[in-house]
Design an enzyme around this catalytic site. Structure first.
Site, PDB file in Angstrom:
ATOM      1  N   LYS A  10       0.820  -1.216   0.000  1.00 37.31           N
ATOM      2  CA  LYS A  10       0.000   0.000   0.000  1.00 37.31           C
ATOM      3  C   LYS A  10       0.864   1.281   0.000  1.00 37.31           C
ATOM      4  CE  LYS A  10      -3.894  -2.317   2.296  1.00 37.31           C
ATOM      5  NZ  LYS A  10      -4.930  -2.193   3.354  1.00 37.31           N
ATOM      6  N   TYR A  50     -12.424  -1.656  -3.497  1.00 35.65           N
ATOM      7  CA  TYR A  50     -12.941  -1.834  -2.130  1.00 35.65           C
ATOM      8  C   TYR A  50     -14.464  -1.650  -2.073  1.00 35.65           C
ATOM      9  CZ  TYR A  50      -8.270  -2.103  -0.057  1.00 35.65           C
ATOM     10  OH  TYR A  50      -7.011  -2.508   0.310  1.00 35.65           O
ATOM     11  N   PHE A  58     -15.355   4.161   7.207  1.00 37.20           N
ATOM     12  CA  PHE A  58     -13.978   4.500   6.822  1.00 37.20           C
ATOM     13  C   PHE A  58     -13.752   4.474   5.311  1.00 37.20           C
ATOM     14  CE2 PHE A  58     -13.974  -0.098   7.852  1.00 37.20           C
ATOM     15  CZ  PHE A  58     -13.483  -0.628   6.662  1.00 37.20           C
ATOM     16  N   ARG A  86      -2.410 -14.523   4.884  1.00 38.95           N
ATOM     17  CA  ARG A  86      -3.073 -13.759   5.954  1.00 38.95           C
ATOM     18  C   ARG A  86      -2.288 -13.905   7.269  1.00 38.95           C
ATOM     19  NH1 ARG A  86      -7.317 -10.175   4.681  1.00 38.95           N
ATOM     20  NH2 ARG A  86      -8.135 -10.563   6.761  1.00 38.95           N
ATOM     21  N   THR A  92      -5.459  -6.871  10.840  1.00 44.96           N
ATOM     22  CA  THR A  92      -5.721  -5.611  10.140  1.00 44.96           C
ATOM     23  C   THR A  92      -5.118  -4.421  10.891  1.00 44.96           C
ATOM     24  OG1 THR A  92      -7.819  -6.565   9.407  1.00 44.96           O
ATOM     25  CG2 THR A  92      -7.572  -4.178   9.162  1.00 44.96           C
ATOM     26  N   ARG A 103       2.606  -6.618   8.937  1.00 39.85           N
ATOM     27  CA  ARG A 103       1.960  -5.424   9.486  1.00 39.85           C
ATOM     28  C   ARG A 103       2.601  -4.995  10.802  1.00 39.85           C
ATOM     29  NH1 ARG A 103      -4.180  -7.070   7.575  1.00 39.85           N
ATOM     30  NH2 ARG A 103      -4.244  -5.811   5.683  1.00 39.85           N
ATOM     31  N   ASN A 113      -2.025   0.255   6.693  1.00 36.78           N
ATOM     32  CA  ASN A 113      -1.488  -0.994   7.243  1.00 36.78           C
ATOM     33  C   ASN A 113      -0.618  -1.793   6.279  1.00 36.78           C
ATOM     34  OD1 ASN A 113      -3.556  -1.852   5.651  1.00 36.78           O
ATOM     35  ND2 ASN A 113      -4.708  -2.877   7.271  1.00 36.78           N
ATOM     36  N   HIS A 116      -2.129  -5.474   1.575  1.00 37.08           N
ATOM     37  CA  HIS A 116      -3.437  -6.124   1.419  1.00 37.08           C
ATOM     38  C   HIS A 116      -3.189  -7.608   1.194  1.00 37.08           C
ATOM     39  CE1 HIS A 116      -7.465  -7.040  -0.127  1.00 37.08           C
ATOM     40  NE2 HIS A 116      -6.847  -7.739  -1.073  1.00 37.08           N
ATOM     41  N   GLU A 127      -9.666 -10.238  -7.425  1.00 39.02           N
ATOM     42  CA  GLU A 127      -8.717  -9.128  -7.228  1.00 39.02           C
ATOM     43  C   GLU A 127      -7.538  -9.224  -8.199  1.00 39.02           C
ATOM     44  OE1 GLU A 127      -9.969  -8.734  -2.520  1.00 39.02           O
ATOM     45  OE2 GLU A 127      -7.972  -9.467  -3.018  1.00 39.02           O
TER      46      GLU A 127
HETATM   47  P1  GDP Z   1      -8.087  -6.646   5.833  1.00 38.53           P
HETATM   48  O1  GDP Z   1      -8.775  -7.791   5.116  1.00 38.53           O
HETATM   49  O2  GDP Z   1      -7.221  -7.101   6.991  1.00 38.53           O
HETATM   50  O3  GDP Z   1      -7.328  -5.738   4.880  1.00 38.53           O
HETATM   51  O4  GDP Z   1      -9.223  -5.760   6.530  1.00 38.53           O
HETATM   52  P2  GDP Z   1     -10.690  -5.296   6.046  1.00 38.53           P
HETATM   53  O5  GDP Z   1     -11.149  -6.088   4.863  1.00 38.53           O
HETATM   54  O6  GDP Z   1     -11.549  -5.322   7.266  1.00 38.53           O
HETATM   55  O7  GDP Z   1     -10.496  -3.778   5.641  1.00 38.53           O
HETATM   56  C1  GDP Z   1      -9.925  -3.421   4.406  1.00 38.53           C
HETATM   57  C2  GDP Z   1      -8.976  -2.261   4.615  1.00 38.53           C
HETATM   58  O8  GDP Z   1      -9.725  -1.125   5.025  1.00 38.53           O
HETATM   59  C3  GDP Z   1      -7.942  -2.460   5.731  1.00 38.53           C
HETATM   60  O9  GDP Z   1      -6.823  -3.201   5.324  1.00 38.53           O
HETATM   61  C4  GDP Z   1      -7.592  -1.023   6.070  1.00 38.53           C
HETATM   62  O10 GDP Z   1      -6.665  -0.455   5.137  1.00 38.53           O
HETATM   63  C5  GDP Z   1      -8.940  -0.324   5.893  1.00 38.53           C
HETATM   64  N1  GDP Z   1      -9.627  -0.212   7.190  1.00 38.53           N
HETATM   65  C6  GDP Z   1     -10.234  -1.195   7.928  1.00 38.53           C
HETATM   66  N2  GDP Z   1     -10.742  -0.710   9.065  1.00 38.53           N
HETATM   67  C7  GDP Z   1     -10.469   0.628   9.067  1.00 38.53           C
HETATM   68  C8  GDP Z   1     -10.738   1.707   9.970  1.00 38.53           C
HETATM   69  O11 GDP Z   1     -11.342   1.519  11.028  1.00 38.53           O
HETATM   70  N3  GDP Z   1     -10.279   2.953   9.613  1.00 38.53           N
HETATM   71  C9  GDP Z   1      -9.607   3.171   8.438  1.00 38.53           C
HETATM   72  N4  GDP Z   1      -9.207   4.427   8.146  1.00 38.53           N
HETATM   73  N5  GDP Z   1      -9.349   2.190   7.561  1.00 38.53           N
HETATM   74  C10 GDP Z   1      -9.757   0.942   7.868  1.00 38.53           C
END
Ligand code: GDP
Length: 138
Positions: A10, A50, A58, A86, A92, A103, A113, A116, A127
């Site tokens: 990222k 996304y 968010f 993962r 996350t 991470r 973070n 992805h 994807e």
């Molecule tokens: P992942 O599968 O671990 O990437 O997590 P998710 O699918 O839940 O979320 C996708 C992405 O959205 C995350 O990797 C973060 O970059 C972003 N994200 C998730 N939760 C938050 C949040 O609470 N705040 C912000 N700003 N970004 C978030």
């Protein structure tokens, strides 16, 4: 079970100069690269990628962040790729990520973070196809 997953390094990580170190950790963990490109997403492209998060609070922040700088997109291969990747990247929120995960090593916050990783075989295929044509995947 598929043996492929999809990743992005990222904008936070590319801008801090972590790309090489992250790729090194991925390859040393046994993943091989089947496709790769260094590119930059428009806001529209980041929103489409996304799309499942469109209703989340968010979403706007996520789209701004993911279109703010360069990303490296890649398709990776390894036995049990989705689950193992993962595990390699960690939770996350880097504050909750296990020691030694990507991470934990490179991410600053739940939003920014570093990497992805696809959450299912089905999404890994969707994807990967978002970024790469058949000609670019081997
Ligand atoms: P992942 O599968 O671990 O990437 O997590 P998710 O699918 O839940 O979320 C996708 C992405 O959205 C995350 O990797 C973060 O970059 C972003 N994200 C998730 N939760 C938050 C949040 O609470 N705040 C912000 N700003 N970004 C978030």
């Amino acid at each position: 079970m598929s043996n492929r997953t999809f990743t992005m390094i990222k904008p936070d990580a590319t801008s801090k100069g972590y790309t090489g170190a992250i790729l090194d950790q991925i390859i040393k963990a046994g993943f091989s690269v089947k496709a790769m490109k260094w590119t930059k997403l428009t806001k529209e492209q980041a929103g489409l990628f996304y799309d499942v998060h469109r209703e989340r609070g968010f979403f706007g922040e996520l789209v701004e962040f993911m279109s703010s700088g360069s990303i490296v997109a890649a398709i990776l291969e390894k036995e049990n790729a989705v689950e193992d990747f993962r595990t390699l990247i960690g939770a996350t929120n880097p504050a909750n990520a296990a020691e030694g995960t990507i991470r934990k090593n490179f991410a600053a916050s739940i939003g920014e973070n570093a990497v992805h990783g696809s959450d299912s075989d089905e999404n890994a295929k969707i994807e990967g196809d978002f970024f790469f044509s058949k000609l670019e995947i081997f």
